[in-house]
Design a protein around this motif. Structure first.
Motif, short mmCIF file in Angstrom:
data_model
loop_
_atom_site.label_atom_id
_atom_site.label_comp_id
_atom_site.label_asym_id
_atom_site.label_seq_id
_atom_site.Cartn_x
_atom_site.Cartn_y
_atom_site.Cartn_z
N ASN A 83 13.69 -50.03 -49.61
CA ASN A 83 12.42 -51.03 -48.69
C ASN A 83 11.46 -50.47 -49.83
O ASN A 83 10.58 -51.29 -49.62
CB ASN A 83 13.03 -50.22 -47.22
N SER A 285 12.35 -46.51 -42.69
CA SER A 285 12.05 -47.93 -43.24
C SER A 285 12.23 -48.73 -42.08
O SER A 285 12.01 -49.92 -42.29
CB SER A 285 14.18 -47.44 -43.43
N GLU A 289 10.09 -52.35 -42.19
CA GLU A 289 11.04 -53.53 -42.13
C GLU A 289 10.21 -54.14 -40.81
O GLU A 289 10.00 -55.95 -41.40
CB GLU A 289 12.40 -53.07 -41.72
#
Length: 393
Positions: A83, A285, A289
């Motif tokens: 990511n 993460s 996102e």
């Protein structure tokens, strides 16, 4: 409050606020008083309070494996790295994972020293990079440095931030390993350099083979209306340091750089017991996102709304020198000391930050609503106007 004051080292300026809970950009104290949070945990709460995706990710990871040393491999760390690679500037895809912004700076200092035959570091006036020994060595403020001079790195020189003339010192000096700079200075007072200055700095460092380190701990991750503040100036550094909001409230920091530099750190030269732990990785993460283009564009728009509303309310203020900022990284520079105004604003229900002796600073969560921004600007303006009445023309 008294119990904390008795047992916690006296190293913080304490505020008369005892926080109970929060949601979005709103905090409540133990008495139920509501505050619009323009502090954001010093820029950490970029996605606000009570973020469900962060909570779910942390709880899920806790039930799987909550701690694993970086000498072990984990799925959570691999996912976070994937990511992270998607949002850092192209080519800056080798990472050191730590816990705090200062730790990221310490790692960056070691990287540049290991990567160059020269060991001199250039830093900037009004810079802030942290208070551990290495980071403090490139932090400008004398009030932080004065008691610890013997511990600091000696081969550091400060040049004036956003001063074209001082760039000649870099041109003429052949002993420099790296330049550390903040694309937008945070603690220094939300100082925004000229585009020409930053581009010239990058050109000089490239020409001379000097490593350029951009401290994006406060200005990165969408804070200025772009993913990275250095994007406003059309440059790419060799190393960036990342912290604050990246962990969603869980301690996490990153030193991200070109492999040709990062790979110069040998095994054991920089490590951390909890750096890259699975819970921080899962939370990180979940943060990445949610850092969508739409959200970051909203940051730019909300910042404009906040500054324009302040300027409208404070157009006739005698004590306001300047209102400035990029995205949701903003400042009100006063012609008086900030403290009485600051405390009055807190009493009215807004929690800001400050810089120096005369600057109010704001780093609110990105999820703050337009209505809350307008309300915060109105309340802060009322506090400033109230103090206006006590100051002679």
């Amino acid at each position: 409050m008294n119990y904390e004051n008795e047992h916690i080292a006296n190293t913080y300026q304490r505020l008369p606020v005892n926080v109970l809970n929060g949601n979005g950009a709103i905090l409540h104290d133990i008495n139920g008083k509501r505050y619009i949070d323009m502090m954001g945990g010093y820029g950490v709460a970029i996605l606000g309070y009570g973020n469900k995706k962060i909570k779910e990710a942390v709880c899920r990871q806790f039930d799987t494996i909550p701690i694993a040393h970086a000498s072990e491999y984990t799925a959570a760390r691999e996912e976070f790295i994937k990511n992270l690679t998607g949002i850092v500037p192209a080519g800056l895809d080798k990472f050191y994972l730590g816990n705090t912004g200062a730790e990221a700076i310490e790692a960056a200092i070691k990287v540049v020293i290991k990567s160059s035959k020269n060991h001199k570091i250039i830093a900037m006036t009004n810079s802030y990079h942290g208070k551990t020994a290495g980071a403090l060595s490139i932090t400008y403020s004398e009030k932080y440095r004065q008691s610890f001079g013997d511990l600091l790195i000696k081969n550091v020189e400060f040049i004036r931030y956003n001063n074209m003339e001082d760039l000649d010192k870099i041109r003429k000096d052949n002993d420099i390993s790296a330049v550390f700079f903040e694309p937008v200075q945070g603690e220094g007072g939300i100082n925004i350099p000229d585009r020409e200055y930053v581009r010239e700095l990058r050109q000089i460092t490239e020409d001379k083979g000097i490593i350029l380190v951009a401290d994006e701990i406060q200005s990165g991750l969408g804070r200025t209306g772009k993913m990275w503040a250095h994007e406003h100036f059309g440059i790419k550094p060799d190393i960036i340091t990342i912290g604050k909001g990246i962990g969603g409230g869980i301690p996490l920091s990153v030193t991200a750089g070109k492999p040709e530099f990062m790979d110069n750190l040998a095994k054991g030269e920089q490590s951390s017991t909890t750096g890259g732990n699975p819970i921080a990785m899962a939370s990180g993460s979940a943060v990445i996102e949610q850092l969508t283009d739409d959200l970051i564009n909203e940051v730019a728009v909300k910042g404009e709304l906040f500054r324009n509303t302040l300027k409208e309310y404070l157009a006739d203020s005698r004590i306001v020198k300047e209102i400035r900022g990029l995205g949701l990284m903003d400042a009100i520079e006063l012609r008086v000391k900030f403290l009485p105004v600051f405390m009055d604003i807190i009493n009215r229900g807004v929690l800001p930050l400050y810089s120096g002796i005369n600057i109010l600073r704001m780093l609110p969560p990105y999820v703050i609503s337009n209505a809350e921004i307008t309300e915060a600007a109105k309340i802060m303006s009322e506090g400033i106007k109230s103090y206006n009445k006590e100051v002679a023309p």
